[in-house]
Design an enzyme around this catalytic site. Structure first.
Site, mmCIF file in Angstrom:
data_model
loop_
_atom_site.group_PDB
_atom_site.id
_atom_site.type_symbol
_atom_site.label_atom_id
_atom_site.label_comp_id
_atom_site.label_asym_id
_atom_site.label_seq_id
_atom_site.Cartn_x
_atom_site.Cartn_y
_atom_site.Cartn_z
ATOM 1 C CB ALA A 18 -1.009 -0.145 1.274
ATOM 2 N N GLY A 19 1.771 1.222 0.943
ATOM 3 C CA GLY A 19 2.876 2.469 1.126
ATOM 4 C C GLY A 19 3.582 2.879 -0.418
ATOM 5 C CG PHE A 118 -7.242 -18.030 -3.567
ATOM 6 C CD1 PHE A 118 -6.146 -18.592 -4.275
ATOM 7 C CD2 PHE A 118 -6.983 -17.426 -2.315
ATOM 8 C CE1 PHE A 118 -4.976 -18.372 -3.731
ATOM 9 C CE2 PHE A 118 -5.900 -17.262 -1.818
ATOM 10 C CZ PHE A 118 -4.635 -17.694 -2.524
ATOM 11 C CG ASP A 219 4.477 0.153 14.916
ATOM 12 O OD1 ASP A 219 4.405 -0.640 15.775
ATOM 13 O OD2 ASP A 219 5.513 0.260 14.122
ATOM 14 C CD GLN A 238 -9.105 -14.054 7.000
ATOM 15 O OE1 GLN A 238 -8.155 -13.950 6.195
ATOM 16 N NE2 GLN A 238 -10.081 -13.900 6.264
ATOM 17 C CG HIS A 240 -4.611 -18.438 6.348
ATOM 18 N ND1 HIS A 240 -4.303 -19.598 5.770
ATOM 19 C CD2 HIS A 240 -4.709 -17.499 5.158
ATOM 20 C CE1 HIS A 240 -4.457 -19.855 4.831
ATOM 21 N NE2 HIS A 240 -4.692 -18.661 4.241
ATOM 22 C CG LEU A 250 -0.225 -18.164 5.006
ATOM 23 C CD1 LEU A 250 -1.480 -18.243 5.725
ATOM 24 C CD2 LEU A 250 -0.459 -16.758 4.300
ATOM 25 C CB THR A 252 -0.605 -19.810 -0.240
ATOM 26 O OG1 THR A 252 -1.589 -19.276 -1.022
ATOM 27 C CG2 THR A 252 0.079 -20.995 -0.707
ATOM 28 C CD GLU A 253 -8.181 -19.120 0.832
ATOM 29 O OE1 GLU A 253 -9.070 -18.968 0.021
ATOM 30 O OE2 GLU A 253 -7.959 -18.461 1.711
ATOM 31 N NE ARG A 284 -7.646 -16.860 3.352
ATOM 32 C CZ ARG A 284 -6.707 -15.668 2.943
ATOM 33 N NH1 ARG A 284 -6.692 -14.735 3.737
ATOM 34 N NH2 ARG A 284 -5.848 -16.040 2.133
ATOM 35 C CG HIS A 371 -3.585 -14.310 7.641
ATOM 36 N ND1 HIS A 371 -2.313 -14.127 7.184
ATOM 37 C CD2 HIS A 371 -4.180 -14.130 6.683
ATOM 38 C CE1 HIS A 371 -2.334 -14.105 6.074
ATOM 39 N NE2 HIS A 371 -3.323 -14.097 5.439
ATOM 40 N NE ARG A 414 -7.230 -10.362 3.797
ATOM 41 C CZ ARG A 414 -6.486 -11.166 3.218
ATOM 42 N NH1 ARG A 414 -6.798 -11.727 2.144
ATOM 43 N NH2 ARG A 414 -5.672 -11.898 3.978
ATOM 44 C CB SER A 419 -4.741 -8.802 1.640
ATOM 45 O OG SER A 419 -4.016 -9.984 1.234
#
Length: 601
Positions: A18-19, A118, A219, A238, A240, A250, A252-253, A284, A371, A414, A419
């Site tokens: 995102a950043g 998925f 933070d 959530q 997972h 993790l 993965t799914e 999930r 998760h 979710r 994500s």
């Protein structure tokens, strides 16, 4: 008071997906800087494995409307439908844009972006799983992170690597910058900005078993909370369903998307009992509860609290025949060991390295792992941070995106792949909005001395404390009570105990001591500050969960087993004052097209 002063149009805190996406789009137009406590390519987006959801329809029929409905249904109808529709409609364009930036997606024989199944993603006509997850083997997040970072460097984004953000600079209800700690030197830095975006990730370290890295300590969300601003839907975290047993790493799914099945101690494939239509590819929250119920029924492997995830070709091909599982061309699906290793290369390596299991030959021991935060800093579709529950008031100069934010596209639960989609869709949106808005703004005055002095006093309080409490003990007690009482299943008595315990721990936190009193790379000091953040978030999570008297999505209560749309079709908005008193208010869910119905998988 000594500190370093910097001035940029836009400051982005956090260098995950995102950043970096926001930085890329803002950085093309205005002076933009990214502050990150990690080197950017070590951000947790790099751990995302299975794919990014988009209705490209490269292998079979699909539409953004189907994707939106699956997301709304997966959210247990708590997601804001206007935001969900925006995200799903925007998904194909942002995926193609990543492709054009150079992201090496897996390909079909025709050269199109490959897509896999998925959990929770369906053909809304047949109700069967749909091929929607665009993937780069099982390291999709890693590829997104590398691609975005290279693009940011190309467009001259400024980076302050290994700087820990410690506070926002708020003046008259407006955000005008941040204060950060340079980890290498121990110096404070004041960053003066027209716009600040928080993209600091989640807080899975609140729980014992988690897929989250040590750095995911909430933070950004905690700092927002401390400025008398609300956090939204904190009760929805959530779990997972498939983390490596004891470790939480993790799995993965995508393992289930490629055909993996869940097996109990009796050798029974148990998901058809809980989700007869889509089985292992239910959402999930459904799969996590199914595993928990099997374990509680005494069907965990060797009597322990885990089950098997089996992707061995013999087992999977047997169930392909039973399910009549076919490729889009009509041929019966079939896999072999080479296919598993190629499609799940990192997973194969993780399993061999951490538990000594070769997933092409033996099943993987898995259990639910903390998760993903569905809740967080409330924002509108433009990533502006909401000032309250009115849906009208926003905080001038403050934005948020990614897991730390709550727009709310995930609601109570979710879906996998959403994500990565969330971070790039709203990262792009936020970057463009900030660039446009700061062009029309002037820098507003700040008292840099006072901002730095406030943070220094907070750090000195930790450094000079001579109490008897240790970080390790407080951390473990927090994780233990949250895992026991605010985990996959919840009841009134347990959550009340958790609230009381977290309040006790927050008091004891004032009596801590740390051993390292130095300046350079004082991780002991930073871990103490981060524990304070985790304790604040644990408290609002437990309080919010205790108040919500229903089961919805990831919030599953044994004493209120049903979803209650009449009383609880609303977002929780949690405020906390300086004394730790939590006040809960509520905000309506945005419903545009789909009225709530019972979820059936």
């Amino acid at each position: 008071m000594q500190y370093h002063y910097h001035k940029h149009d836009v400051i982005i805190v956090g260098a995950g997906g995102a950043g970096l996406t926001a930085a890329l789009y803002a950085g093309k137009e205005v002076d933009t800087a990214v502050i990150s406590k990690l080197y950017p390519t070590r951000s947790h987006t790099g751990a995302a494995q299975g794919g990014i959801g988009a209705s490209l329809a490269n292998l079979e029929k699909d539409t953004w409307q189907w994707h939106a409905y699956d997301t709304i249904k997966g959210s247990d109808f708590l997601g804001d439908q206007d935001a969900i529709e925006f995200m799903c409609k925007d998904a194909p364009s942002v995926v193609y844009e990543l492709e054009h930036m150079g992201l090496p997606f897996d390909r079909t024989p025709e050269g199109k972006i490959s897509q896999r199944r998925f959990g929770g993603h369906t053909n809304n006509e047949t109700k069967q799983p749909v091929l929607r997850a665009c993937n780069a083997a099982d390291r999709t997040g890693h590829m997104i992170l590398q691609t975005l970072y290279q693009q940011c460097i190309k467009h001259n984004v400024n980076f302050y690597d290994e700087y820990q953000m410690l506070d926002l600079i708020m003046v008259d209800g407006e955000c005008r910058g941040v204060v950060a700690y340079e980890i290498d030197t121990g110096d404070l830095h004041v960053f003066h900005a027209k716009a600040v975006m928080l993209a600091t990730g989640g807080w899975g370290r609140v729980w014992n078993i988690t897929s989250n890295a040590l750095t995911l300590t909430g933070d950004g969300a905690a700092v927002v909370l401390r400025h008398n601003l609300p956090l939204e839907d904190m009760e929805f975290f959530q779990f997972h369903p498939t983390g490596l047993f004891k470790l939480g790493i993790l799995i993965t799914e995508a393992v289930r998307g490629e055909g993996g099945v869940l097996i109990n101690k009796d050798g029974e494939r148990f998901m058809p009992k809980y989700a007869p239509t889509v089985k292992e590819l239910a959402s999930r929250d459904v799969v996590s509860r199914a595993i928990y119920l099997e374990v509680m029924d005494g069907k965990g492997i060797d009597g322990k609290d885990y089950v098997y995830l089996d992707i061995t070709p013999d087992t999977v091909n047997k169930y392909f025949e039973i399910d009549d599982s076919r490729q889009p061309n009509g041929e019966l699906r079939h896999i072999d060991s080479d296919y598993v290793r190629a499609k799940l290369e990192d997973i194969t390596d993780f399993c061999k390295t951490y538990v000594g299991v070769d997933p092409t030959k033996e099943p993987i021991p898995v259990q639910p792992t903390a998760h993903y935060a569905m809740g967080g800093i409330p924002t509108d579709i433009d990533t502006r941070v909401r000032a309250n529950e009115s849906k009208k008031d926003v905080v001038t100069g403050l934005y948020a995106a990614g897991e730390c934010a709550c727009v709310s596209v995930h609601g109570g639960n979710r879906l996998g792949t959403n994500s990565l989609l969330d971070i790039v869709v709203f990262g792009r949106r936020g970057g463009k909005v900030m660039a446009q808005e700061v062009k029309e703004m002037d820098f507003q005055p700040i008292d840099a001395d006072a901002a730095a002095a406030k943070v220094q006093a907070e750090l000195d309080g930790i450094l000079n404390s001579t109490g008897e409490e240790t970080l390790a003990v407080l951390q473990q007690e927090m994780k233990t009570v949250m895992s026991k009482d605010v985990g996959v299943f919840r009841v009134e008595e347990g959550m009340a105990e958790a609230v009381a315990k977290i309040r006790e721990l927050r008091q004891r936190f004032k009596n801590i001591h740390i051993d390292d009193k130095g300046k350079r790379f004082n991780t002991n000091l930073l871990e103490a500050w981060q524990l304070g953040c985790l304790l604040d978030l644990a408290l609002v999570t437990a309080e919010s969960a205790l108040a919500r008297k229903e089961s919805r999505g990831a919030h599953a209560r044994d004493d209120y087993k049903e979803r209650d749309d009449e009383n609880w079709m609303k977002h929780t908005m949690a405020y906390m004052d300086a004394d730790g008193k939590v006040t809960l208010k509520y905000m309506p869910v945005a419903v545009t097209t789909h009225k709530p119905v019972k979820r059936v998988y």
